[in-house]
Design a protein around this motif. Sequence first.
Motif, PDB file in Angstrom:
ATOM      1  N   ASN A   1      38.602  37.566  45.500  1.00 64.15           N
ATOM      2  CA  ASN A   1      39.019  38.645  44.603  1.00 64.15           C
ATOM      3  C   ASN A   1      39.749  38.093  43.384  1.00 64.15           C
ATOM      4  OD1 ASN A   1      37.949  40.615  46.246  1.00 64.15           O
ATOM      5  ND2 ASN A   1      39.864  41.042  47.287  1.00 64.15           N
ATOM      6  N   LEU A   2      40.598  37.087  43.599  1.00 65.33           N
ATOM      7  CA  LEU A   2      41.294  36.453  42.476  1.00 65.33           C
ATOM      8  C   LEU A   2      40.308  35.809  41.515  1.00 65.33           C
ATOM      9  CD1 LEU A   2      44.399  34.792  44.135  1.00 65.33           C
ATOM     10  CD2 LEU A   2      44.413  36.543  42.356  1.00 65.33           C
ATOM     11  N   LYS A   3      39.277  35.191  42.058  1.00 63.60           N
ATOM     12  CA  LYS A   3      38.248  34.571  41.219  1.00 63.60           C
ATOM     13  C   LYS A   3      37.574  35.623  40.335  1.00 63.60           C
ATOM     14  CE  LYS A   3      33.867  32.126  41.691  1.00 63.60           C
ATOM     15  NZ  LYS A   3      32.890  31.608  42.653  1.00 63.60           N
ATOM     16  N   LYS A   4      37.250  36.762  40.925  1.00 63.77           N
ATOM     17  CA  LYS A   4      36.619  37.841  40.155  1.00 63.77           C
ATOM     18  C   LYS A   4      37.569  38.380  39.094  1.00 63.77           C
ATOM     19  CE  LYS A   4      33.671  39.277  43.973  1.00 63.77           C
ATOM     20  NZ  LYS A   4      33.421  40.295  45.002  1.00 63.77           N
ATOM     21  N   MET A   5      38.835  38.542  39.465  1.00 58.15           N
ATOM     22  CA  MET A   5      39.825  39.034  38.510  1.00 58.15           C
ATOM     23  C   MET A   5      39.974  38.049  37.351  1.00 58.15           C
ATOM     24  SD  MET A   5      42.678  40.359  41.231  1.00 58.15           S
ATOM     25  CE  MET A   5      43.829  41.095  40.118  1.00 58.15           C
ATOM     26  N   ALA A   6      40.006  36.761  37.668  1.00 61.52           N
ATOM     27  CA  ALA A   6      40.142  35.732  36.629  1.00 61.52           C
ATOM     28  C   ALA A   6      38.958  35.766  35.679  1.00 61.52           C
ATOM     29  CB  ALA A   6      40.283  34.358  37.270  1.00 61.52           C
ATOM     30  N   GLN A   7      37.755  35.932  36.205  1.00 63.96           N
ATOM     31  CA  GLN A   7      36.570  35.977  35.355  1.00 63.96           C
ATOM     32  C   GLN A   7      36.593  37.209  34.462  1.00 63.96           C
ATOM     33  OE1 GLN A   7      34.249  33.472  35.114  1.00 63.96           O
ATOM     34  NE2 GLN A   7      33.675  34.637  33.309  1.00 63.96           N
ATOM     35  N   ASP A   8      37.021  38.334  34.995  1.00 57.90           N
ATOM     36  CA  ASP A   8      37.129  39.547  34.178  1.00 57.90           C
ATOM     37  C   ASP A   8      38.129  39.355  33.045  1.00 57.90           C
ATOM     38  OD1 ASP A   8      35.277  40.821  35.786  1.00 57.90           O
ATOM     39  OD2 ASP A   8      36.781  41.918  36.956  1.00 57.90           O
ATOM     40  N   ILE A   9      39.250  38.727  33.353  1.00 55.56           N
ATOM     41  CA  ILE A   9      40.264  38.481  32.327  1.00 55.56           C
ATOM     42  C   ILE A   9      39.722  37.525  31.270  1.00 55.56           C
ATOM     43  CG2 ILE A   9      42.526  37.432  31.898  1.00 55.56           C
ATOM     44  CD1 ILE A   9      43.346  38.558  34.695  1.00 55.56           C
ATOM     45  N   ARG A  10      39.035  36.467  31.703  1.00 57.86           N
ATOM     46  CA  ARG A  10      38.444  35.517  30.749  1.00 57.86           C
ATOM     47  C   ARG A  10      37.484  36.234  29.805  1.00 57.86           C
ATOM     48  NH1 ARG A  10      37.691  30.007  31.449  1.00 57.86           N
ATOM     49  NH2 ARG A  10      35.535  30.365  30.876  1.00 57.86           N
ATOM     50  N   ASN A  11      36.636  37.092  30.358  1.00 56.82           N
ATOM     51  CA  ASN A  11      35.677  37.823  29.529  1.00 56.82           C
ATOM     52  C   ASN A  11      36.386  38.750  28.548  1.00 56.82           C
ATOM     53  OD1 ASN A  11      33.582  36.569  30.857  1.00 56.82           O
ATOM     54  ND2 ASN A  11      33.216  38.256  32.259  1.00 56.82           N
ATOM     55  N   GLU A  12      37.432  39.420  29.009  1.00 58.40           N
ATOM     56  CA  GLU A  12      38.171  40.334  28.148  1.00 58.40           C
ATOM     57  C   GLU A  12      38.861  39.569  27.015  1.00 58.40           C
ATOM     58  OE1 GLU A  12      41.869  43.509  28.425  1.00 58.40           O
ATOM     59  OE2 GLU A  12      40.932  42.785  30.266  1.00 58.40           O
ATOM     60  N   VAL A  13      39.479  38.442  27.335  1.00 61.77           N
ATOM     61  CA  VAL A  13      40.161  37.640  26.318  1.00 61.77           C
ATOM     62  C   VAL A  13      39.163  37.151  25.277  1.00 61.77           C
ATOM     63  CG1 VAL A  13      41.370  35.448  25.932  1.00 61.77           C
ATOM     64  CG2 VAL A  13      42.102  36.975  27.776  1.00 61.77           C
ATOM     65  N   THR A  14      38.012  36.677  25.719  1.00 61.83           N
ATOM     66  CA  THR A  14      36.986  36.203  24.793  1.00 61.83           C
ATOM     67  C   THR A  14      36.511  37.335  23.889  1.00 61.83           C
ATOM     68  OG1 THR A  14      36.269  34.523  26.348  1.00 61.83           O
ATOM     69  CG2 THR A  14      34.707  35.139  24.641  1.00 61.83           C
ATOM     70  N   GLU A  15      36.309  38.496  24.475  1.00 66.85           N
ATOM     71  CA  GLU A  15      35.851  39.648  23.691  1.00 66.85           C
ATOM     72  C   GLU A  15      36.881  40.045  22.638  1.00 66.85           C
ATOM     73  OE1 GLU A  15      35.177  44.322  24.608  1.00 66.85           O
ATOM     74  OE2 GLU A  15      34.216  42.916  25.992  1.00 66.85           O
ATOM     75  N   ILE A  16      38.136  40.096  23.022  1.00 67.79           N
ATOM     76  CA  ILE A  16      39.205  40.463  22.071  1.00 67.79           C
ATOM     77  C   ILE A  16      39.323  39.401  20.984  1.00 67.79           C
ATOM     78  CG2 ILE A  16      41.689  40.754  21.837  1.00 67.79           C
ATOM     79  CD1 ILE A  16      41.619  42.055  24.667  1.00 67.79           C
ATOM     80  N   LYS A  17      39.273  38.141  21.383  1.00 73.54           N
ATOM     81  CA  LYS A  17      39.391  37.030  20.429  1.00 73.54           C
ATOM     82  C   LYS A  17      38.262  37.088  19.409  1.00 73.54           C
ATOM     83  CE  LYS A  17      38.044  32.985  21.388  1.00 73.54           C
ATOM     84  NZ  LYS A  17      37.705  31.654  21.850  1.00 73.54           N
ATOM     85  N   ASN A  18      37.034  37.308  19.878  1.00 75.13           N
ATOM     86  CA  ASN A  18      35.898  37.320  18.967  1.00 75.13           C
ATOM     87  C   ASN A  18      35.839  38.562  18.095  1.00 75.13           C
ATOM     88  OD1 ASN A  18      35.025  34.861  19.910  1.00 75.13           O
ATOM     89  ND2 ASN A  18      33.604  35.725  21.409  1.00 75.13           N
TER      90      ASN A  18
END
Length: 59
Positions: free
Chosen positions: A39-56
């Motif tokens: 579950n932590l792995k999935k949460m981390a991936q979701d956060i990574r995707n969100e950060v990338t989206e906001i950054k871009n």
Amino acid sequence: MSKFDEVMAQVNALEADFKKFYDQGNKAAGTRVRNGMNNLKKMAQDIRNEVTEIKNSKK
């Protein structure tokens, strides 16, 4: 900061199962640890995707 709080809550929830597995050899606790870590792995991936989206989106 709610994403961080969710991650910390998950880690804190796993603490007892970590102790049961590593200190007492409880196999069922090991299964719960593995599920929680997944579950932590999935949460981390979701956060990574969100950060990338906001950054871009700010370019």
